[in-house]
Design an enzyme around this catalytic site. Structure first.
Site, mmCIF file in Angstrom:
data_model
loop_
_atom_site.group_PDB
_atom_site.id
_atom_site.type_symbol
_atom_site.label_atom_id
_atom_site.label_comp_id
_atom_site.label_asym_id
_atom_site.label_seq_id
_atom_site.Cartn_x
_atom_site.Cartn_y
_atom_site.Cartn_z
ATOM 1 N N LYS A 186 24.033 -4.554 -7.325
ATOM 2 C CA LYS A 186 25.782 -4.659 -8.428
ATOM 3 C C LYS A 186 26.409 -4.112 -7.147
ATOM 4 C CE LYS A 186 24.312 -3.907 -12.819
ATOM 5 N NZ LYS A 186 23.841 -2.776 -13.501
ATOM 6 N N ARG A 207 0.854 -1.530 0.093
ATOM 7 C CA ARG A 207 -0.175 -0.028 0.118
ATOM 8 C C ARG A 207 1.036 1.635 -0.158
ATOM 9 N NH1 ARG A 207 -2.287 -2.570 2.340
ATOM 10 N NH2 ARG A 207 -0.246 -3.897 3.458
ATOM 11 N N THR A 208 2.014 1.142 0.724
ATOM 12 C CA THR A 208 2.243 2.377 0.432
ATOM 13 C C THR A 208 3.038 2.697 -0.779
ATOM 14 O OG1 THR A 208 3.341 2.190 2.818
ATOM 15 C CG2 THR A 208 4.822 3.794 2.060
ATOM 16 N N HIS A 255 8.051 5.688 10.374
ATOM 17 C CA HIS A 255 7.157 5.524 9.056
ATOM 18 C C HIS A 255 6.567 6.711 9.236
ATOM 19 C CE1 HIS A 255 5.263 4.044 5.836
ATOM 20 N NE2 HIS A 255 4.887 3.144 5.566
ATOM 21 N N ARG A 302 12.429 3.436 0.494
ATOM 22 C CA ARG A 302 11.940 2.322 1.561
ATOM 23 C C ARG A 302 12.992 1.838 1.717
ATOM 24 N NH1 ARG A 302 6.831 -1.059 3.003
ATOM 25 N NH2 ARG A 302 5.851 1.535 4.096
#
Ligand code: NCD
Length: 318
Positions: free
Chosen positions: A83, A54-55, A132, A104
């Protein structure tokens, strides 16, 4: 670039700035159409090094609903992080492509490192067990809309208070408002961290810690349920032992005030039984909707694109 603003913690905005942002969000809720071209030509990058439904989709929908476009990745393995590229280099690159970035990351502080090198606003979309902030903006707007204000209530926070970053961010943000009493409901192993209870003591804010949810149900104006954060446990056995500690069901809801609302940042695992969903006090899906409005308002704020339309609209209304 000196007035470039990021969102790392809900405390990055004053209470007054948050009020303005929430007013914009409410205006968006009522006049969605009026906002559909605000970000024409703008691009948002969503850089998600950790799973999310959802975020990420909420950010992407927010930008699309504002008329902008989105680029990004949903998995560290599909980015150059696989990488060995550093977050600092990735954000310098993203700064060449996009106007704003939501990031995130499983490591606490990674979005902050990115922000320090970025030429565009960076939004912390969750960093490890730390913060958050956009979930907190969502929670604050939801509470303001349901309760009519962000003051004078008792909130119970239940579940994984140790690892739950949404809980840490929300407590931090709520201490700035008047007359809020906190009840922390958790097994002893998942207690709210000491730095939070110490902060509450220093500020003289009322709180108590309990283990049984049933005992405090009648006292609550709001109940914020959380899932046990499986991915942050060091061993599987502890998780299995604690995962079913709380299950909010119809019987427990009967002990609550008729006006008590239930919030949950989602995803839910089994801490709220699905038969609670039909209870009109269950507000967790409404909360997702508010998350969209507030992220739209946040994008406009960080891009410095809120305009007088909102103020005019609000003046007409109040
Ligand atoms: C929360 C998170 O990612 O911390 N989810 C979300 O963003 N709505 C809560 C959780 O994962 O339990």
């Amino acid at each position: 670039m000196s007035d470039l603003r990021h969102l790392m913690s809900p405390m990055d905005f004053t209470v007054e700035e948050l009020e303005r942002m929430f007013d914009v969000a409410v205006d968006i809720e009522n006049n969605m159409e009026a906002y559909s071209h605000k970000c024409d030509g703008k691009i948002m990058a969503t850089c998600f090094y950790e799973p999310s439904t959802r975020t990420r989709l909420s950010f992407e929908t927010a930008m699309l609903r504002l008329g902008g476009k989105v680029i990004g990745f949903a998995d560290a393995n599909s980015s150059s992080a696989a990488k060995g590229e550093s977050v600092s280099d990735t954000i310098r690159v993203i700064s060449c492509f996009a106007d704003i970035c939501a990031m995130r990351h499983p490591k606490e502080g990674a979005p902050m490192v990115a922000a320090s090198k970025s030429l565009i606003p960076v939004i912390n979309a969750g960093d490890g067990g730390h913060q958050h902030p956009t979930q907190t903006l969502t929670d604050l707007l939801t509470i303001r809309s349901l309760q009519g204000s962000l003051s004078n209530f008792t909130i119970g926070l239940c579940g994984d208070l140790k690892f739950g970053r949404t809980v840490h961010s929300l407590i931090n943000a709520l201490v700035r408002y008047e007359n809020i009493k906190f009840i922390f409901i958790s097994p002893p192993e998942l207690r709210v961290p000491d730095y939070i209870t110490e902060m509450l003591q220093i500020r003289g804010i009322e709180y108590k810690e309990v283990i049984k949810l049933e005992d405090v149900m009648p006292e609550l104006d709001l109940l914020y349920m959380t899932r046990v954060q499986k991915e942050r446990f060091f061993n599987e056995e502890d998780y299995i032992r604690l995962r079913n500690f709380y299950i909010l069901d119809k019987a427990k809801m009967e002990k609550a005030k008729p006006t008590m609302h239930v919030l949950h940042p989602l995803p839910r695992v089994n801490e709220i039984s699905v038969d609670v969903d039909d209870d009109e006090r269950a507000a967790y899906f409404k909360q997702v909707q508010y998350g969209l409005y507030v992220r739209m308002a946040l994008i406009l704020t960080l891009l410095d694109m809120t305009d007088d339309h909102v103020n005019e609209g609000l003046l007409k209304k109040y």
